[in-house]
Design a protein around this motif. Sequence first.
Motif, mmCIF file in Angstrom:
data_model
loop_
_atom_site.group_PDB
_atom_site.id
_atom_site.type_symbol
_atom_site.label_atom_id
_atom_site.label_comp_id
_atom_site.label_asym_id
_atom_site.label_seq_id
_atom_site.Cartn_x
_atom_site.Cartn_y
_atom_site.Cartn_z
ATOM 1 N N ARG A 31 -42.435 -14.550 -11.565
ATOM 2 C CA ARG A 31 -43.359 -15.521 -12.163
ATOM 3 C C ARG A 31 -44.472 -14.928 -13.016
ATOM 4 N N TYR A 32 -44.820 -13.660 -12.800
ATOM 5 C CA TYR A 32 -46.095 -13.208 -13.341
ATOM 6 C C TYR A 32 -46.016 -12.115 -14.399
ATOM 7 N N GLY A 33 -44.914 -11.408 -14.510
ATOM 8 C CA GLY A 33 -44.835 -10.348 -15.499
ATOM 9 C C GLY A 33 -43.701 -9.392 -15.191
ATOM 10 N N VAL A 34 -43.849 -8.155 -15.672
ATOM 11 C CA VAL A 34 -42.838 -7.119 -15.452
ATOM 12 C C VAL A 34 -43.438 -6.054 -14.540
ATOM 13 N N PHE A 35 -42.861 -5.913 -13.371
ATOM 14 C CA PHE A 35 -43.384 -5.014 -12.347
ATOM 15 C C PHE A 35 -43.320 -3.562 -12.810
ATOM 16 N N TYR A 36 -44.444 -2.835 -12.628
ATOM 17 C CA TYR A 36 -44.502 -1.420 -12.974
ATOM 18 C C TYR A 36 -44.632 -0.521 -11.751
ATOM 19 N N GLY A 37 -45.232 -1.020 -10.672
ATOM 20 C CA GLY A 37 -45.368 -0.173 -9.492
ATOM 21 C C GLY A 37 -46.445 -0.662 -8.549
ATOM 22 N N VAL A 38 -46.413 -0.106 -7.324
ATOM 23 C CA VAL A 38 -47.421 -0.404 -6.318
ATOM 24 C C VAL A 38 -47.674 0.876 -5.538
ATOM 25 N N GLY A 39 -48.915 1.099 -5.143
ATOM 26 C CA GLY A 39 -49.236 2.317 -4.415
ATOM 27 C C GLY A 39 -50.520 2.171 -3.632
ATOM 28 N N LEU A 40 -50.811 3.192 -2.848
ATOM 29 C CA LEU A 40 -51.994 3.169 -1.989
ATOM 30 C C LEU A 40 -52.709 4.506 -2.079
ATOM 31 N N ASP A 41 -53.987 4.465 -2.464
ATOM 32 C CA ASP A 41 -54.841 5.651 -2.397
ATOM 33 C C ASP A 41 -55.485 5.652 -1.011
ATOM 34 N N GLU A 42 -54.861 6.374 -0.087
ATOM 35 C CA GLU A 42 -55.271 6.292 1.314
ATOM 36 C C GLU A 42 -56.687 6.807 1.538
ATOM 37 N N GLU B 216 -56.393 -14.006 -15.246
ATOM 38 C CA GLU B 216 -57.137 -13.934 -13.989
ATOM 39 C C GLU B 216 -56.398 -14.680 -12.877
ATOM 40 N N GLN B 217 -55.837 -15.831 -13.212
ATOM 41 C CA GLN B 217 -55.114 -16.597 -12.199
ATOM 42 C C GLN B 217 -53.870 -15.848 -11.721
ATOM 43 N N ARG B 218 -53.227 -15.139 -12.636
ATOM 44 C CA ARG B 218 -52.071 -14.329 -12.229
ATOM 45 C C ARG B 218 -52.507 -13.170 -11.337
ATOM 46 N N ALA B 219 -53.597 -12.531 -11.711
ATOM 47 C CA ALA B 219 -54.103 -11.429 -10.894
ATOM 48 C C ALA B 219 -54.423 -11.925 -9.483
ATOM 49 N N PHE B 220 -55.044 -13.086 -9.396
ATOM 50 C CA PHE B 220 -55.379 -13.684 -8.109
ATOM 51 C C PHE B 220 -54.116 -13.987 -7.303
ATOM 52 N N ALA B 221 -53.124 -14.589 -7.953
ATOM 53 C CA ALA B 221 -51.891 -14.963 -7.255
ATOM 54 C C ALA B 221 -51.140 -13.737 -6.741
ATOM 55 N N VAL B 222 -51.084 -12.686 -7.556
ATOM 56 C CA VAL B 222 -50.370 -11.478 -7.136
ATOM 57 C C VAL B 222 -51.133 -10.772 -6.015
ATOM 58 N N GLN B 223 -52.460 -10.742 -6.122
ATOM 59 C CA GLN B 223 -53.251 -10.169 -5.031
ATOM 60 C C GLN B 223 -52.964 -10.892 -3.717
ATOM 61 N N ARG B 224 -52.991 -12.209 -3.760
ATOM 62 C CA ARG B 224 -52.759 -12.990 -2.539
ATOM 63 C C ARG B 224 -51.343 -12.770 -1.995
ATOM 64 N N GLY B 225 -50.359 -12.751 -2.891
ATOM 65 C CA GLY B 225 -48.984 -12.546 -2.447
ATOM 66 C C GLY B 225 -48.787 -11.194 -1.791
ATOM 67 N N ALA B 226 -49.340 -10.143 -2.416
ATOM 68 C CA ALA B 226 -49.225 -8.798 -1.845
ATOM 69 C C ALA B 226 -49.992 -8.699 -0.534
ATOM 70 N N PHE B 227 -51.159 -9.337 -0.490
ATOM 71 C CA PHE B 227 -51.976 -9.314 0.727
ATOM 72 C C PHE B 227 -51.220 -9.937 1.900
ATOM 73 N N GLU B 228 -50.557 -11.055 1.657
ATOM 74 C CA GLU B 228 -49.808 -11.730 2.721
ATOM 75 C C GLU B 228 -48.626 -10.890 3.195
ATOM 76 N N LEU B 229 -47.981 -10.169 2.275
ATOM 77 C CA LEU B 229 -46.846 -9.328 2.650
ATOM 78 C C LEU B 229 -47.276 -8.099 3.449
ATOM 79 N N LEU B 230 -48.449 -7.565 3.124
ATOM 80 C CA LEU B 230 -48.855 -6.284 3.696
ATOM 81 C C LEU B 230 -49.880 -6.396 4.813
ATOM 82 N N GLN B 231 -50.464 -7.568 4.988
ATOM 83 C CA GLN B 231 -51.506 -7.732 5.999
ATOM 84 C C GLN B 231 -50.974 -7.361 7.382
ATOM 85 N N GLY B 232 -51.712 -6.500 8.074
ATOM 86 C CA GLY B 232 -51.313 -6.063 9.402
ATOM 87 C C GLY B 232 -50.327 -4.914 9.407
ATOM 88 N N ARG B 233 -49.792 -4.551 8.237
ATOM 89 C CA ARG B 233 -48.824 -3.457 8.155
ATOM 90 C C ARG B 233 -49.388 -2.258 7.397
#
Length: 223
Positions: free
Chosen positions: A116-127, A147-164
């Motif tokens: 829905r939001y664009g072309v995925f380039y990557g995801v990572g974590l600076d521990e 901004e709305q896309r940034a918000f939606a992707v943040q929320r989606g990633a947060f829900e997938l990764l929360q607690g993990r």
Amino acid sequence: MSRLSKYSLGAALVAALVLGVVAAKLRSDHSFVVEASVENFRDAPNGTKLGTLLAGTEIESIGEEGQWVRFRVEGWVWGPSLEGYVSEEERDGPQEEPIPPLQDERPRIKELVNDRYGVFYGVGLDEDIGRLWLRFRVRDIEREAWEQRAFAVQRGAFELLQGRVEFSEIRIETNRPDGSGEVGQYIAATAAADLASAGDDWAVWRQHTRFSIDGGETWEEAE
């Protein structure tokens, strides 16, 4: 009586004696040998049939009920035909390393962006600093839509990764909303706690999000 008859009678007596000794031994050891060509065994007297025993199978009696004998029998079965079977080699061999949670969820995050939001380039974590970053490319949209896309992707990633995955900030990094420039030039950065408290309210999210249009060189606060 002829010599042959005497011999036959003697042999029969010896055989009977031997069989009697064997039978006595089997019973004294609480063991029996299946005599019928095929005999059923059940989960209880007159109960559900579980299988069959062939003639010559030796069983160990562990109890009786009427004319029913409860038994144990020793044998072998092909392991791969058993549910949950793991061979000794597999049990004793090197264990596979568990997949890190972020790597495990990467395909779902990629699908979230690409659908829905664009072309995925990557995801990572600076521990070291607890920063989760997610990069994708957008095409010719307005700033508010970005901004709305940034918000939606943040929320989606947060829900997938929360607690993990542990992180204190989540950043969305893209190219310019008009489709030009390099991915990483436009950034929306939000503290994880603020993202959680904003829920699905985009206006509240904007109040707690920092934006950069030059790759993080300078930052603008939401109005």
